[in-house]
Design a protein around this motif. Sequence first.
Motif, PDB file in Angstrom:
ATOM      1  N   SER A 122       1.123  -1.328  -0.085  1.00  0.00           N
ATOM      2  CA  SER A 122       0.001   0.102  -0.254  1.00  0.00           C
ATOM      3  C   SER A 122       1.260   0.914  -0.283  1.00  0.00           C
ATOM      4  O   SER A 122       0.482   1.882  -0.684  1.00  0.00           O
ATOM      5  N   LEU A 123       2.009   1.220   1.165  1.00  0.00           N
ATOM      6  CA  LEU A 123       3.233   2.274   1.030  1.00  0.00           C
ATOM      7  C   LEU A 123       3.268   2.394  -0.374  1.00  0.00           C
ATOM      8  O   LEU A 123       3.309   4.093  -0.988  1.00  0.00           O
ATOM      9  N   MET A 124       3.231   1.642  -1.607  1.00  0.00           N
ATOM     10  CA  MET A 124       4.727   1.663  -2.582  1.00  0.00           C
ATOM     11  C   MET A 124       3.794   2.212  -3.151  1.00  0.00           C
ATOM     12  O   MET A 124       4.251   3.048  -4.492  1.00  0.00           O
ATOM     13  N   HIS A 125       2.613   1.478  -3.266  1.00  0.00           N
ATOM     14  CA  HIS A 125       1.484   1.731  -4.858  1.00  0.00           C
ATOM     15  C   HIS A 125       0.496   3.760  -4.785  1.00  0.00           C
ATOM     16  O   HIS A 125      -0.414   3.626  -5.401  1.00  0.00           O
ATOM     17  N   GLN A 126       1.113   3.632  -3.197  1.00  0.00           N
ATOM     18  CA  GLN A 126       0.640   5.075  -2.578  1.00  0.00           C
ATOM     19  C   GLN A 126      -1.421   4.763  -2.602  1.00  0.00           C
ATOM     20  O   GLN A 126      -2.025   5.570  -2.847  1.00  0.00           O
ATOM     21  N   GLN A 127      -1.775   3.517  -2.220  1.00  0.00           N
ATOM     22  CA  GLN A 127      -2.888   3.178  -1.906  1.00  0.00           C
ATOM     23  C   GLN A 127      -3.177   2.060  -1.134  1.00  0.00           C
ATOM     24  O   GLN A 127      -2.799   1.598  -0.963  1.00  0.00           O
ATOM     25  N   LEU A 128      -4.734   2.004  -0.678  1.00  0.00           N
ATOM     26  CA  LEU A 128      -5.532   1.362   0.757  1.00  0.00           C
ATOM     27  C   LEU A 128      -6.468   1.183  -0.664  1.00  0.00           C
ATOM     28  O   LEU A 128      -7.628   1.719  -0.764  1.00  0.00           O
ATOM     29  N   PRO A 129      -6.488  -0.602   0.236  1.00  0.00           N
ATOM     30  CA  PRO A 129      -7.377  -1.391  -1.241  1.00  0.00           C
ATOM     31  C   PRO A 129      -8.402  -1.716  -0.420  1.00  0.00           C
ATOM     32  O   PRO A 129      -8.465  -1.643   1.212  1.00  0.00           O
ATOM     33  N   LYS A 130      -9.520  -1.500  -0.732  1.00  0.00           N
ATOM     34  CA  LYS A 130     -10.953  -1.724  -0.558  1.00  0.00           C
ATOM     35  C   LYS A 130     -10.832  -2.520   0.557  1.00  0.00           C
ATOM     36  O   LYS A 130     -10.549  -3.640   0.099  1.00  0.00           O
ATOM     37  N   THR A 131     -12.186  -3.044   1.082  1.00  0.00           N
ATOM     38  CA  THR A 131     -12.663  -4.395   2.145  1.00  0.00           C
ATOM     39  C   THR A 131     -13.666  -4.951   1.428  1.00  0.00           C
ATOM     40  O   THR A 131     -14.286  -4.713   1.263  1.00  0.00           O
ATOM     41  N   LEU A 132     -13.261  -6.216   1.194  1.00  0.00           N
ATOM     42  CA  LEU A 132     -13.934  -6.016   0.341  1.00  0.00           C
ATOM     43  C   LEU A 132     -14.929  -7.246   0.969  1.00  0.00           C
ATOM     44  O   LEU A 132     -14.696  -7.935   1.895  1.00  0.00           O
ATOM     45  N   GLY A 142     -19.694  -0.174  17.113  1.00  0.00           N
ATOM     46  CA  GLY A 142     -20.023   1.397  17.310  1.00  0.00           C
ATOM     47  C   GLY A 142     -19.317   1.887  16.814  1.00  0.00           C
ATOM     48  O   GLY A 142     -17.944   2.884  17.572  1.00  0.00           O
ATOM     49  N   TRP A 143     -19.453   2.518  15.583  1.00  0.00           N
ATOM     50  CA  TRP A 143     -18.451   3.248  14.203  1.00  0.00           C
ATOM     51  C   TRP A 143     -18.574   4.406  14.402  1.00  0.00           C
ATOM     52  O   TRP A 143     -18.042   5.265  14.862  1.00  0.00           O
ATOM     53  N   GLU A 144     -20.136   5.219  15.236  1.00  0.00           N
ATOM     54  CA  GLU A 144     -20.360   6.637  15.524  1.00  0.00           C
ATOM     55  C   GLU A 144     -19.202   7.313  16.571  1.00  0.00           C
ATOM     56  O   GLU A 144     -19.425   6.689  18.100  1.00  0.00           O
ATOM     57  N   GLY A 145     -18.543   7.899  16.410  1.00  0.00           N
ATOM     58  CA  GLY A 145     -17.711   8.615  17.577  1.00  0.00           C
ATOM     59  C   GLY A 145     -16.440   7.412  17.827  1.00  0.00           C
ATOM     60  O   GLY A 145     -15.510   8.280  18.738  1.00  0.00           O
ATOM     61  N   SER A 146     -16.249   6.743  17.153  1.00  0.00           N
ATOM     62  CA  SER A 146     -15.241   5.556  17.615  1.00  0.00           C
ATOM     63  C   SER A 146     -13.584   6.532  17.315  1.00  0.00           C
ATOM     64  O   SER A 146     -12.567   5.795  17.925  1.00  0.00           O
ATOM     65  N   GLY A 147     -13.669   6.889  15.872  1.00  0.00           N
ATOM     66  CA  GLY A 147     -12.672   7.822  15.143  1.00  0.00           C
ATOM     67  C   GLY A 147     -11.896   6.981  14.066  1.00  0.00           C
ATOM     68  O   GLY A 147     -10.686   6.537  13.511  1.00  0.00           O
ATOM     69  N   LEU A 148     -12.654   5.505  14.144  1.00  0.00           N
ATOM     70  CA  LEU A 148     -12.477   4.001  12.874  1.00  0.00           C
ATOM     71  C   LEU A 148     -13.164   4.465  11.934  1.00  0.00           C
ATOM     72  O   LEU A 148     -14.840   5.391  11.420  1.00  0.00           O
ATOM     73  N   GLU A 149     -12.736   4.454  10.684  1.00  0.00           N
ATOM     74  CA  GLU A 149     -13.657   4.381   9.596  1.00  0.00           C
ATOM     75  C   GLU A 149     -12.778   2.743   8.605  1.00  0.00           C
ATOM     76  O   GLU A 149     -12.329   2.979   8.279  1.00  0.00           O
ATOM     77  N   LEU A 150     -14.376   1.963   8.303  1.00  0.00           N
ATOM     78  CA  LEU A 150     -13.042   0.782   7.692  1.00  0.00           C
ATOM     79  C   LEU A 150     -13.079   1.254   5.898  1.00  0.00           C
ATOM     80  O   LEU A 150     -14.378   2.043   5.642  1.00  0.00           O
ATOM     81  N   ILE A 151     -12.073   0.715   5.098  1.00  0.00           N
ATOM     82  CA  ILE A 151     -12.491   1.268   3.692  1.00  0.00           C
ATOM     83  C   ILE A 151     -13.677   0.830   3.076  1.00  0.00           C
ATOM     84  O   ILE A 151     -12.851  -0.538   2.499  1.00  0.00           O
ATOM     85  N   GLN A 152     -14.010   1.466   2.411  1.00  0.00           N
ATOM     86  CA  GLN A 152     -15.092   0.952   1.648  1.00  0.00           C
ATOM     87  C   GLN A 152     -14.832   1.429   0.245  1.00  0.00           C
ATOM     88  O   GLN A 152     -14.805   0.250  -0.858  1.00  0.00           O
ATOM     89  N   GLU A 153     -14.165   1.802  -0.251  1.00  0.00           N
ATOM     90  CA  GLU A 153     -13.292   2.033  -2.050  1.00  0.00           C
ATOM     91  C   GLU A 153     -11.780   2.029  -1.403  1.00  0.00           C
ATOM     92  O   GLU A 153     -11.475   2.348  -0.324  1.00  0.00           O
ATOM     93  N   ASN A 154     -11.141   1.969  -2.422  1.00  0.00           N
ATOM     94  CA  ASN A 154      -9.525   2.208  -2.283  1.00  0.00           C
ATOM     95  C   ASN A 154      -9.312   3.883  -2.678  1.00  0.00           C
ATOM     96  O   ASN A 154     -10.272   4.873  -2.992  1.00  0.00           O
ATOM     97  N   ARG A 155      -8.517   3.861  -1.405  1.00  0.00           N
ATOM     98  CA  ARG A 155      -7.956   5.156  -0.829  1.00  0.00           C
ATOM     99  C   ARG A 155      -6.981   6.083  -1.273  1.00  0.00           C
ATOM    100  O   ARG A 155      -5.643   5.213  -1.171  1.00  0.00           O
ATOM    101  N   PRO A 156      -6.676   6.953  -2.292  1.00  0.00           N
ATOM    102  CA  PRO A 156      -5.044   7.242  -2.231  1.00  0.00           C
ATOM    103  C   PRO A 156      -4.521   7.098  -0.938  1.00  0.00           C
ATOM    104  O   PRO A 156      -5.118   7.816   0.313  1.00  0.00           O
ATOM    105  N   TRP A 157      -3.488   6.971  -0.881  1.00  0.00           N
ATOM    106  CA  TRP A 157      -2.426   6.773   0.313  1.00  0.00           C
ATOM    107  C   TRP A 157      -0.642   7.579  -0.015  1.00  0.00           C
ATOM    108  O   TRP A 157       0.019   7.227  -0.484  1.00  0.00           O
ATOM    109  N   GLU A 158      -1.275   9.669  -0.599  1.00  0.00           N
ATOM    110  CA  GLU A 158       0.045   9.765  -1.088  1.00  0.00           C
ATOM    111  C   GLU A 158       0.944   9.940  -0.063  1.00  0.00           C
ATOM    112  O   GLU A 158       0.165  10.933   0.535  1.00  0.00           O
TER     113      GLU A 158
END
Length: 196
Positions: A122-132, A142-158
């Motif tokens: 992910s560091l090399m490709h500068q992208q976090l892959p989505k969770t399948l 309890g996601w609300e207010g947890s500070g956590l977010e599940l990756i549901q789409e590929n995200r740039p990580w530049e």
Amino acid sequence: VILKRLSDAKRDGDTVLALVKGSAVNQDGRSQGLTAPNGPSQQRVIQRALAVSGLKPDDIDYLEAHGTGTSLGDPIEAGALAEVFGPTRDEERPLFLGSSKSNIGHAQSAAGISGVMKVVLSLMHQQLPKTLHASEPSTHIGWEGSGLELIQENRPWEPTPGRKRRAGVSSFGIGGTNAHVVLEEAPASKPQEREE
């Protein structure tokens, strides 16, 4: 996977893919059962790895979770992560979560190292892959207010000037052993001078 001191890798002319900033291992001790995860032990191992790394929870962008995929294990792990990372997390910068198990299945004893490899790639490709296979995040967490977010789409990580990209990788064993490692992007390498 080859681990070397950074000074040795530079001396040997190796390509450095990532740095291990710190790691920690602990054991649940007497617990509620052989296969039941222990949230407080998971919190402690992550806090210890951060302390060894000299980092704060907000310094971590992404967490490669152990991800049991069960209604017992995932809420316990997410709760431990929320306790460590949630209190100081800015809503605009959640801790992104993923697990290699959603991409490749359970690799048994190689699950932890597959998570490390995923972060390095992910560091090399500068992208976090989505969770399948998780179109809807677990309702047991309890996601609300947890500070956590599940990756549901590929995200740039530049790379960002003035901020290093960092990730944590968790791996928890069936007998109550917990491990966590903190990885950081490799320093920019200087072009090697060619001899004429």
